[in-house]
Design a protein around this motif. Structure first.
Motif, PDB file in Angstrom:
ATOM      1  N   GLU A  28       0.817  -1.214   0.000  1.00 40.51           N
ATOM      2  CA  GLU A  28       0.000   0.000   0.000  1.00 40.51           C
ATOM      3  C   GLU A  28       0.852   1.266   0.000  1.00 40.51           C
ATOM      4  OE1 GLU A  28      -3.323   0.592  -0.230  1.00 40.51           O
ATOM      5  OE2 GLU A  28      -3.540  -1.547  -0.656  1.00 40.51           O
ATOM      6  N   LEU A  29       2.139   1.138   0.307  1.00 44.58           N
ATOM      7  CA  LEU A  29       3.036   2.297   0.294  1.00 44.58           C
ATOM      8  C   LEU A  29       3.539   2.495  -1.138  1.00 44.58           C
ATOM      9  CD1 LEU A  29       5.129   1.618   3.522  1.00 44.58           C
ATOM     10  CD2 LEU A  29       3.261   3.255   3.249  1.00 44.58           C
ATOM     11  N   LYS A  30       2.801   3.269  -1.891  1.00 51.56           N
ATOM     12  CA  LYS A  30       3.134   3.510  -3.302  1.00 51.56           C
ATOM     13  C   LYS A  30       4.314   4.478  -3.415  1.00 51.56           C
ATOM     14  CE  LYS A  30      -0.492   1.160  -4.572  1.00 51.56           C
ATOM     15  NZ  LYS A  30      -0.345  -0.245  -4.659  1.00 51.56           N
ATOM     16  N   SER A  82      -7.921  -1.741   7.172  1.00 54.03           N
ATOM     17  CA  SER A  82      -8.135  -0.635   8.112  1.00 54.03           C
ATOM     18  C   SER A  82      -6.897   0.253   8.189  1.00 54.03           C
ATOM     19  CB  SER A  82      -8.541  -1.152   9.496  1.00 54.03           C
ATOM     20  OG  SER A  82      -7.552  -1.972  10.059  1.00 54.03           O
ATOM     21  N   THR A  83      -5.724  -0.325   8.008  1.00 49.47           N
ATOM     22  CA  THR A  83      -4.483   0.457   7.993  1.00 49.47           C
ATOM     23  C   THR A  83      -4.449   1.393   6.792  1.00 49.47           C
ATOM     24  OG1 THR A  83      -3.283  -1.343   9.075  1.00 49.47           O
ATOM     25  CG2 THR A  83      -1.969   0.272   7.879  1.00 49.47           C
ATOM     26  N   ALA A  84      -4.732   0.851   5.625  1.00 46.35           N
ATOM     27  CA  ALA A  84      -4.690   1.651   4.391  1.00 46.35           C
ATOM     28  C   ALA A  84      -5.749   2.746   4.424  1.00 46.35           C
ATOM     29  CB  ALA A  84      -4.891   0.753   3.176  1.00 46.35           C
ATOM     30  N   LYS A 120       0.454   7.383   5.868  1.00 47.87           N
ATOM     31  CA  LYS A 120       0.432   5.972   5.474  1.00 47.87           C
ATOM     32  C   LYS A 120       1.549   5.201   6.170  1.00 47.87           C
ATOM     33  CE  LYS A 120      -1.495   6.698   0.874  1.00 47.87           C
ATOM     34  NZ  LYS A 120      -1.275   6.503  -0.565  1.00 47.87           N
ATOM     35  N   PHE A 121       2.721   5.816   6.260  1.00 48.41           N
ATOM     36  CA  PHE A 121       3.837   5.137   6.903  1.00 48.41           C
ATOM     37  C   PHE A 121       3.599   4.968   8.399  1.00 48.41           C
ATOM     38  CE2 PHE A 121       7.978   4.770   8.922  1.00 48.41           C
ATOM     39  CZ  PHE A 121       8.476   3.668   8.245  1.00 48.41           C
ATOM     40  N   ILE A 122       3.044   5.980   9.045  1.00 51.84           N
ATOM     41  CA  ILE A 122       2.721   5.862  10.481  1.00 51.84           C
ATOM     42  C   ILE A 122       1.716   4.737  10.693  1.00 51.84           C
ATOM     43  CG2 ILE A 122       1.604   7.031  12.433  1.00 51.84           C
ATOM     44  CD1 ILE A 122       2.890   9.655  11.355  1.00 51.84           C
ATOM     45  N   LEU A 145       7.652  12.729  -0.459  1.00 49.19           N
ATOM     46  CA  LEU A 145       7.392  11.724   0.577  1.00 49.19           C
ATOM     47  C   LEU A 145       6.415  12.220   1.647  1.00 49.19           C
ATOM     48  CD1 LEU A 145      11.027  10.371   1.115  1.00 49.19           C
ATOM     49  CD2 LEU A 145       9.156   9.285  -0.156  1.00 49.19           C
ATOM     50  N   ASN A 146       6.188  13.527   1.695  1.00 48.52           N
ATOM     51  CA  ASN A 146       5.314  14.086   2.741  1.00 48.52           C
ATOM     52  C   ASN A 146       3.927  13.454   2.766  1.00 48.52           C
ATOM     53  OD1 ASN A 146       7.246  15.760   3.773  1.00 48.52           O
ATOM     54  ND2 ASN A 146       6.581  17.564   2.621  1.00 48.52           N
TER      55      ASN A 146
END
Length: 191
Positions: free
Chosen positions: A24-26, A91-93, A42-44, A36-37
């Protein structure tokens, strides 16, 4: 039935869950750091969920280290746990994509709560199967961590509709509580 197949299947499902989450981290098309901002939420979300999946994998491993055999009740309880864990990528995405909006944090919290409840059901099914004099019954006498986690999840879910970032702090707190593997089981294995 021995625990090997259950453990192998569970390990495979957890590995797939982590793989789905990282996909999911495109990658941004722009090569600047500013690109990257937009990935920070998404990263958190990914980081928190990765920690949770790791905690479940670790505690599942410890649990089945002292369980000698499984039955149908344990298998179905474990499948229920895997079902709720398999919803974590969704739920994360959703939460990360929508920058921790209220409903997304609430759904994430509900997902975590259902994972916790289902893990407790697996634990209880294993204790019932092994008997009151088993290693697992001796190891799990105190439910303080389980009760504190459940309370924090429920508070986090309720608060998420007003202060979603405070809910995230509560969910991180639960993760910190469980980062150290369950010492109750390790103590029984040493004896």
């Amino acid at each position: 039935m021995k625990t090997g197949r259950l453990e192998a299947f569970s390990d495979g499902v957890l590995a797939i869950i982590i793989t789905i989450m990282v996909l999911e981290l495109k990658v941004p098309e722009d090569g600047t750091f500013q690109a990257l901002n937009h990935l920070i939420p998404k990263f958190i979300s990914y980081l928190l969920s990765f920690i949770y999946v790791g905690i479940y994998w670790n505690n599942h491993h410890h649990l089945f280290q002292i369980v000698e055999k499984v039955n149908g009740k344990i298998l179905w309880a474990n499948l229920t746990l895997l079902f709720f864990l398999s919803l974590i990528p969704f739920s994360t995405a959703w939460m990360g994509e929508n920058h921790f909006e209220q409903n997304t944090v609430a759904v994430y919290g509900i997902n975590l709560f259902l994972c916790a409840v289902s893990f407790n059901i697996v634990q209880k099914a294993a204790m019932d199967s092994e008997g009151k004099d088993s290693l697992i019954a001796k190891a799990i006498k105190n439910y303080t961590k389980e009760m504190a986690s459940t309370a924090l999840y429920l508070i986090g879910i309720a608060i998420s509709f007003f202060y979603p970032k405070i809910s995230l702090i509560l969910f991180f707190t639960v993760a910190i509580i469980w980062l150290i593997p369950d010492r109750r089981i390790e103590k029984q294995v040493k004896h």
